[in-house]
Design a protein around this motif. Structure first.
Motif, short mmCIF file in Angstrom:
data_model
loop_
_atom_site.label_atom_id
_atom_site.label_comp_id
_atom_site.label_asym_id
_atom_site.label_seq_id
_atom_site.Cartn_x
_atom_site.Cartn_y
_atom_site.Cartn_z
N GLN A 1 37.23 -0.89 0.87
CA GLN A 1 37.45 -0.53 2.71
C GLN A 1 39.04 -1.32 3.46
O GLN A 1 39.01 -2.17 2.83
CB GLN A 1 36.66 -1.17 3.44
N HIS A 2 39.05 -0.37 4.04
CA HIS A 2 40.78 -0.51 4.53
C HIS A 2 40.36 -1.15 5.55
O HIS A 2 39.37 -1.21 6.72
CB HIS A 2 40.92 0.97 5.54
N GLN A 3 41.09 -2.13 5.33
CA GLN A 3 40.77 -3.33 7.06
C GLN A 3 41.13 -2.71 8.54
O GLN A 3 40.35 -3.33 9.10
CB GLN A 3 42.40 -4.42 6.27
N HIS A 4 41.54 -2.47 9.37
CA HIS A 4 41.61 -1.87 10.18
C HIS A 4 42.31 0.29 10.26
O HIS A 4 42.13 0.44 11.62
CB HIS A 4 42.94 -1.96 10.11
N GLY A 5 41.49 0.87 9.52
CA GLY A 5 41.40 2.16 9.66
C GLY A 5 40.11 3.15 9.11
O GLY A 5 38.90 2.77 8.76
N PHE A 6 39.84 3.94 10.33
CA PHE A 6 38.75 4.12 10.71
C PHE A 6 38.61 5.80 11.19
O PHE A 6 40.04 6.31 11.04
CB PHE A 6 38.10 4.13 12.18
N GLN A 7 37.73 6.52 10.46
CA GLN A 7 37.81 7.91 10.64
C GLN A 7 36.22 8.59 11.15
O GLN A 7 35.08 7.74 11.52
CB GLN A 7 38.21 8.99 8.99
N LEU A 8 36.36 9.51 12.21
CA LEU A 8 35.03 10.09 13.18
C LEU A 8 34.12 10.70 12.46
O LEU A 8 34.42 11.85 11.75
CB LEU A 8 35.70 10.97 14.07
N GLY A 9 32.65 10.54 12.38
CA GLY A 9 32.01 10.78 10.96
C GLY A 9 31.27 11.93 12.45
O GLY A 9 31.67 12.53 13.07
N SER A 10 29.97 12.05 12.16
CA SER A 10 29.38 13.19 12.68
C SER A 10 28.31 13.40 13.71
O SER A 10 28.40 12.66 14.92
CB SER A 10 28.20 14.47 11.81
N GLU A 11 27.12 12.39 13.41
CA GLU A 11 26.29 12.51 14.26
C GLU A 11 26.18 10.73 15.02
O GLU A 11 27.22 9.99 14.80
CB GLU A 11 24.91 11.52 13.37
N ARG A 12 25.81 10.97 16.07
CA ARG A 12 25.63 9.84 17.48
C ARG A 12 25.16 9.33 17.46
O ARG A 12 23.75 9.19 17.34
CB ARG A 12 26.09 11.03 18.30
N HIS A 13 24.82 7.38 17.72
CA HIS A 13 23.86 6.96 17.93
C HIS A 13 23.48 6.56 19.92
O HIS A 13 25.00 6.21 19.79
CB HIS A 13 24.12 5.19 17.20
N THR A 14 22.60 6.74 19.94
CA THR A 14 22.00 6.81 21.22
C THR A 14 21.28 5.88 21.50
O THR A 14 20.39 4.78 20.99
CB THR A 14 21.35 7.70 21.70
N THR A 15 21.60 5.09 22.62
CA THR A 15 20.32 4.23 23.07
C THR A 15 20.11 4.12 24.50
O THR A 15 21.09 4.50 25.50
CB THR A 15 20.60 2.55 22.73
N GLU A 16 18.75 3.85 25.18
CA GLU A 16 18.91 3.97 27.07
C GLU A 16 17.86 2.43 26.66
O GLU A 16 17.17 2.03 26.28
CB GLU A 16 18.10 5.22 27.03
N ALA A 17 18.73 1.54 27.23
CA ALA A 17 17.36 0.36 27.87
C ALA A 17 17.78 0.54 29.88
O ALA A 17 18.33 0.57 30.83
CB ALA A 17 18.86 -0.66 27.95
N ILE A 18 15.39 0.38 30.07
CA ILE A 18 15.25 0.20 31.20
C ILE A 18 14.96 -1.08 31.56
O ILE A 18 14.45 -1.65 31.23
CB ILE A 18 14.82 0.91 31.53
N VAL A 19 15.94 -2.24 32.48
CA VAL A 19 15.37 -3.37 32.71
C VAL A 19 15.56 -4.01 33.99
O VAL A 19 16.23 -3.07 34.76
CB VAL A 19 16.86 -4.34 32.36
N LYS A 20 14.24 -4.59 33.95
CA LYS A 20 13.57 -4.68 35.46
C LYS A 20 13.96 -6.13 36.03
O LYS A 20 14.54 -7.01 35.12
CB LYS A 20 12.13 -4.28 35.26
N LYS A 21 13.50 -6.11 36.96
CA LYS A 21 14.58 -7.73 38.00
C LYS A 21 13.95 -8.55 37.26
O LYS A 21 14.03 -10.30 36.92
CB LYS A 21 14.52 -7.90 38.91
N SER A 22 12.13 -8.91 36.95
CA SER A 22 11.19 -9.54 36.76
C SER A 22 11.48 -9.62 34.83
O SER A 22 11.25 -10.50 33.81
CB SER A 22 9.92 -8.78 35.95
N GLY A 23 12.79 -9.48 34.39
CA GLY A 23 13.12 -9.26 32.61
C GLY A 23 12.28 -7.92 32.25
O GLY A 23 12.31 -8.31 30.92
N GLY A 24 11.59 -7.52 32.67
CA GLY A 24 10.69 -6.11 32.05
C GLY A 24 11.80 -5.58 31.06
O GLY A 24 12.72 -5.30 31.47
N LEU A 25 11.45 -5.01 30.12
CA LEU A 25 12.04 -3.79 28.82
C LEU A 25 11.55 -2.48 28.39
O LEU A 25 10.57 -2.83 28.07
CB LEU A 25 13.12 -4.82 27.81
#
Length: 311
Positions: A125-149
């Motif tokens: 593994q290279h210490q600071h070298g990166f290459q672009l893969g294919s699939e993408r990681h997604t996320t959605e967080a809905i945060v309420k004032k009450s702390g609900g998630l």
């Protein structure tokens, strides 16, 4: 889905505002190992807030400017001095907006992570070298004032293909049907998946800042392994529908903190090539030469959830 709704002159009025496509890259440098770590995120934020006066009275005093929202993304990224998952960062942003501004009742934070992968040079593994893969990681967080998630994660553009162990038989046949039945075909799809976590409050999520990054990798592995089956021989697919269900069930059975999963799997067709010659004979390529097609394609999607959960 969280919403900010008002009764206005006998009508219902819903509104939200925010900033979309805020692109941010964050690099962490480990001085001991010399390794660098990085992520690139595309962040979109919607705030549900009590700023009705801006719409009906030309009074902007309760609006959090979208430019401020953008700047906050960068400031919060800077404050994250240790690596963290996209999910953790989404929750962090949502918690900030709902706690810092009294008029904000909920925040919806969507993040798409670009698939930068560490480069291997001569097997290391290279210490600071990166290459672009294919699939993408997604996320959605809905945060309420009450702390609900409400927290969901997912993967987009996960392309998988197998050259055998797939068929399609016994489907409805009528005067419009031209598709022949087969027990031998290629199966290809581009998986879009999203899964909902059972954590209902910000305070209940795991403290490990990379917990959801590892969970994403683990879910992706289960999806892929179920699609292909064992390295020798694989597993037979009677239809995309059957394979989709097996993939969804494997995720639900493997991860107790995932309460529901939605899968979208278009059937991307590879059509066997047969050529007509002048004397009307047919050159048949016997499942070895195909015409790859992107469209039209079959559209198959479904959601599997524990009985108490919904996507």
């Amino acid at each position: 889905m969280a919403r900010e709704e008002h009764q206005l002159e006998g009508l219902n009025f819903e509104q939200r505002h925010g900033k979309a496509r805020v692109r941010v890259a964050r690099v962490w440098r480990d001085t001991k190992s010399g390794n660098h770590y990085m992520v690139e995120w595309n962040v979109s934020i919607s705030l549900l807030s009590d700023c009705l006066n801006a719409y009906v009275r030309d009074d902007n005093s309760d609006i959090v400017a979208t430019d401020t929202i953008k700047n906050t993304v960068y400031v919060k990224a800077k404050e994250c001095t240790e690596q963290l998952s996209a999910e953790k960062f989404a929750v962090l942003l949502g918690t900030h907006f709902t706690s810092f501004y009294k008029q904000v009742t909920a925040a919806i934070v969507n993040i798409v992570e670009k698939p930068w992968e560490r480069v291997l040079i001569d097997g290391q593994q290279h210490q600071h070298g990166f290459q672009l893969g294919s699939e993408r990681h997604t996320t959605e967080a809905i945060v309420k004032k009450s702390g609900g998630l409400q927290l969901t994660s997912g993967v987009e553009a996960l392309s998988v293909l197998k050259t055998t162990q797939s068929g399609f038989e016994g489907f409805v046949r009528d005067k419009y049907t031209a598709l022949p039945e087969t027990r031998e075909r290629m199966l290809a799809t581009e998986v879009t998946a999203s899964w909902k976590y059972s954590y209902e409050y910000v305070s209940s999520i795991p403290q490990n800042p990379l917990y959801f990054t590892q969970r994403y990798l683990d879910v992706k592995k289960v999806l892929v392994n179920t699609f292909f089956g064992p390295p020798k021989g694989g597993v037979y697919s009677a239809s995309v529908q059957s394979t989709l269900f097996q993939m969804a069930k494997a995720v639900i059975n493997s991860f107790p903190d995932i309460s529901a999963i939605r899968l979208k799997m278009p059937n991307i067709h590879f059509l066997p090539v047969n050529i007509s010659s002048k004397d009307n004979s047919i050159v048949k390529f016997n499942d070895d030469v195909y015409l790859p097609t992107d469209e039209p394609h079959g559209s198959i999607e479904a959601t599997l959830s524990r009985f108490w959960s919904k996507m």
